[in-house]
Design an enzyme around this catalytic site. Structure first.
Site, PDB file in Angstrom:
ATOM      1  CG  PHE A   1      -1.591   1.195   1.629  1.00  0.00           C
ATOM      2  CD1 PHE A   1      -2.238   1.999   0.697  1.00  0.00           C
ATOM      3  CD2 PHE A   1      -1.619   1.584   2.972  1.00  0.00           C
ATOM      4  CE1 PHE A   1      -2.888   3.174   1.090  1.00  0.00           C
ATOM      5  CE2 PHE A   1      -2.255   2.743   3.373  1.00  0.00           C
ATOM      6  CZ  PHE A   1      -2.882   3.549   2.437  1.00  0.00           C
TER       7      PHE A   1
ATOM      8  CB  THR B   1       4.203   1.708  12.977  1.00  0.00           C
ATOM      9  OG1 THR B   1       2.958   1.907  13.644  1.00  0.00           O
ATOM     10  CG2 THR B   1       4.922   0.561  13.681  1.00  0.00           C
ATOM     11  CG  ASP B   2       1.094   5.495  15.371  1.00  0.00           C
ATOM     12  OD1 ASP B   2       1.012   4.291  15.029  1.00  0.00           O
ATOM     13  OD2 ASP B   2       0.122   6.274  15.319  1.00  0.00           O
ATOM     14  CD  GLU B   3      -0.152  -0.171  15.172  1.00  0.00           C
ATOM     15  OE1 GLU B   3      -0.191  -1.276  15.732  1.00  0.00           O
ATOM     16  OE2 GLU B   3      -0.808   0.098  14.151  1.00  0.00           O
TER      17      GLU B   3
ATOM     18  CE1 TYR C   1       3.522  -3.786  11.634  1.00  0.00           C
ATOM     19  CE2 TYR C   1       2.052  -2.509  13.040  1.00  0.00           C
ATOM     20  CZ  TYR C   1       2.905  -2.590  11.948  1.00  0.00           C
ATOM     21  OH  TYR C   1       3.131  -1.481  11.169  1.00  0.00           O
TER      22      TYR C   1
ATOM     23  CE  LYS D   1       7.481  -1.514  11.028  1.00  0.00           C
ATOM     24  NZ  LYS D   1       7.982  -1.636   9.617  1.00  0.00           N
TER      25      LYS D   1
ATOM     26  CG  ASN E   1      -3.839   3.706  12.270  1.00  0.00           C
ATOM     27  OD1 ASN E   1      -3.195   3.934  13.291  1.00  0.00           O
ATOM     28  ND2 ASN E   1      -4.490   2.568  12.068  1.00  0.00           N
TER      29      ASN E   1
ATOM     30  CG  ASN F   1     -11.663   2.206  15.856  1.00  0.00           C
ATOM     31  OD1 ASN F   1     -10.914   2.942  15.198  1.00  0.00           O
ATOM     32  ND2 ASN F   1     -11.215   1.191  16.577  1.00  0.00           N
TER      33      ASN F   1
END
Ligand code: NAD
Ligand code: TYD
Length: 332
Positions: free
Chosen positions: A11, A123-125, A147, A151, A176, A246
């Site tokens: 993506f 990633t911010d995660e 995940y 990372k 995201n 969400n």
């Protein structure tokens, strides 16, 4: 620039390659991609004929494939290649440890040997969840999913290669993303395509989790800026400051698509589900970046893209994805 891009058939990588070829007429790109379930050459169909675009199918965990790609003599390598879906990392963590950690190590080794700049797409995660305020680049890494942990492992390896070997490396940690060519396992394309198919949308828990939505083109512009102007050894957060629960997100999608509340199916929550991600982007903004796309406009554009490109996502949803979806969501 001669850019080696890994994971360019996914993506964000495909959107990034398109942006580089458009905005930097002197640049050449070699895309190294394994073509996993998430990699789709269709994502780059429009640039395939460019004399400045090259493709090599290969695995970033295989030393032979990586050495071959670096023999092209890039002056910079950008690593997008990763296993990326949190839900899949909960059921099959091994693939994540392998690609996201071992794969990054293999690339770092080659960047060190050739003495070229390396950029890690993170990633911010990696920071974990934050109930109020925002993480800066100096915040500790407290990942909560396999995940995010994989990372974070890659980020720490990059840091060590800067400190120990003096590798010229930068890291970006973005929030995201959404936009065209996103695999329909992620929440926005999943919900949009489900509604286009006349299905319901599976909302986890009570829909209270918060994400900061960044249009993919804005992210790619930030990545390009940090690649060319970011300080070596630094990390840069990327986020648009467009936080939504969400449930709010779902209501906006339903409204754009002319659907009602009855299209929501509340389903059991994700284990270890991070409540909120939020990053401070002052460091990036000092380089001169700001997001151009507002959330509602970007979402309308994204819905339009999926509506007009059913030929892109229908084969995905009726292929590999169908079994995955049925196992996860049943007949929602
Ligand atoms: P994606 O899942 O759409 O694409 C991943 C790509 O990597 C695919 O083309 C796949 O074939 C390739 N790949 C996977 N394993 C590989 C391997 N071993 N060797 C070579 N290629 C391999 O991912 P995406 O959403 O485009 O994310 C790209 C990067 O950005 C990832 O590193 C991800 O962690 C990071 N990121 C994504 C988001 C997001 O919202 N999507 C947010 C922040 C950071
Ligand atoms: P996702 O797109 O998987 O991104 P991430 O987990 O990396 O943030 O999910 C975004 C949010 O949407 C997350 O809070 C989980 C939620 N979600 C659902 O409610 N239903 C779904 O079917 C999916 C895939 C995600």
């Amino acid at each position: 620039m001669r850019l080696l891009v890994t994971g360019g058939c996914g993506f964000i990588g495909s959107n990034f390659i398109r942006l580089v070829l458009e905005e930097h007429p002197e640049d050449e790109v070699l895309n190294l991609d394994k073509l996993t379930y998430a990699g789709n050459p269709e994502n780059l169909k429009d640039v395939e004929g460019s004399p400045r675009y090259f493709f090599q199918q290969g695995d970033i965990c295989e030393a032979e494939d990586v050495v071959k790609a670096f023999a092209w003599k890039p002056d910079t390598a950008v690593n997008f290649a990763a296993e990326t879906h949190v839900d899949r990392s909960i059921t099959s963590p091994e693939d994540f440890v392998r690609t996201d950690v071992l794969g990054t190590y293999r690339l770092l080794e080659q960047a060190r040997e050739l003495g070229i700049r390396f950029m890690q797409i993170s990633t911010d995660e990696v920071y974990g969840s934050i109930s109020a305020g925002s993480f800066t680049e100096e915040s500790p890494l407290r990942p909560n999913s396999p995940y995010a942990a994989s990372k974070a492992g890659a980020d720490l390896l990059v840091r060590s290669y800067v400190r120990t070997y003096g590798v010229d490396a930068v890291i970006v940690r973005s929030s995201n993303n959404y936009g065209p060519y996103q695999y329909p396992e992620k929440v926005i394309p999943l919900f949009v395509t489900n509604l286009l198919e006349g299905r319901k949308v599976p909302l986890y828990g009570e829909g209270r989790n918060v994400r900061d939505w960044l249009y993919v083109r804005d992210n790619c512009r930030a990545i390009d800026l940090v690649l060319r102007s970011g300080r070596s050894g630094e990390a840069y957060n990327i986020g648009a400051g467009q936080e939504k629960t969400n449930l709010e997100l779902t209501h906006i999608i339903l409204e754009i698509m002319g659907k009602g509340e009855e299209s929501i199916e509340y389903v059991p929550d994700r284990p270890g589900h991070d409540l909120r991600y939020s990053v401070d982007t002052s460091r990036l903004r000092e380089l001169g970046w700001s997001p151009r796309q507002d959330f509602e406009g970007g979402l309308r554009e994204t819905v339009r893209w999926y509506r007009e490109n059913a030929a892109w996502w229908e084969p995905i949803k009726s292929g590999e994805f169908q079994r995955y979806y049925l196992e996860r969501y049943g007949d929602i």
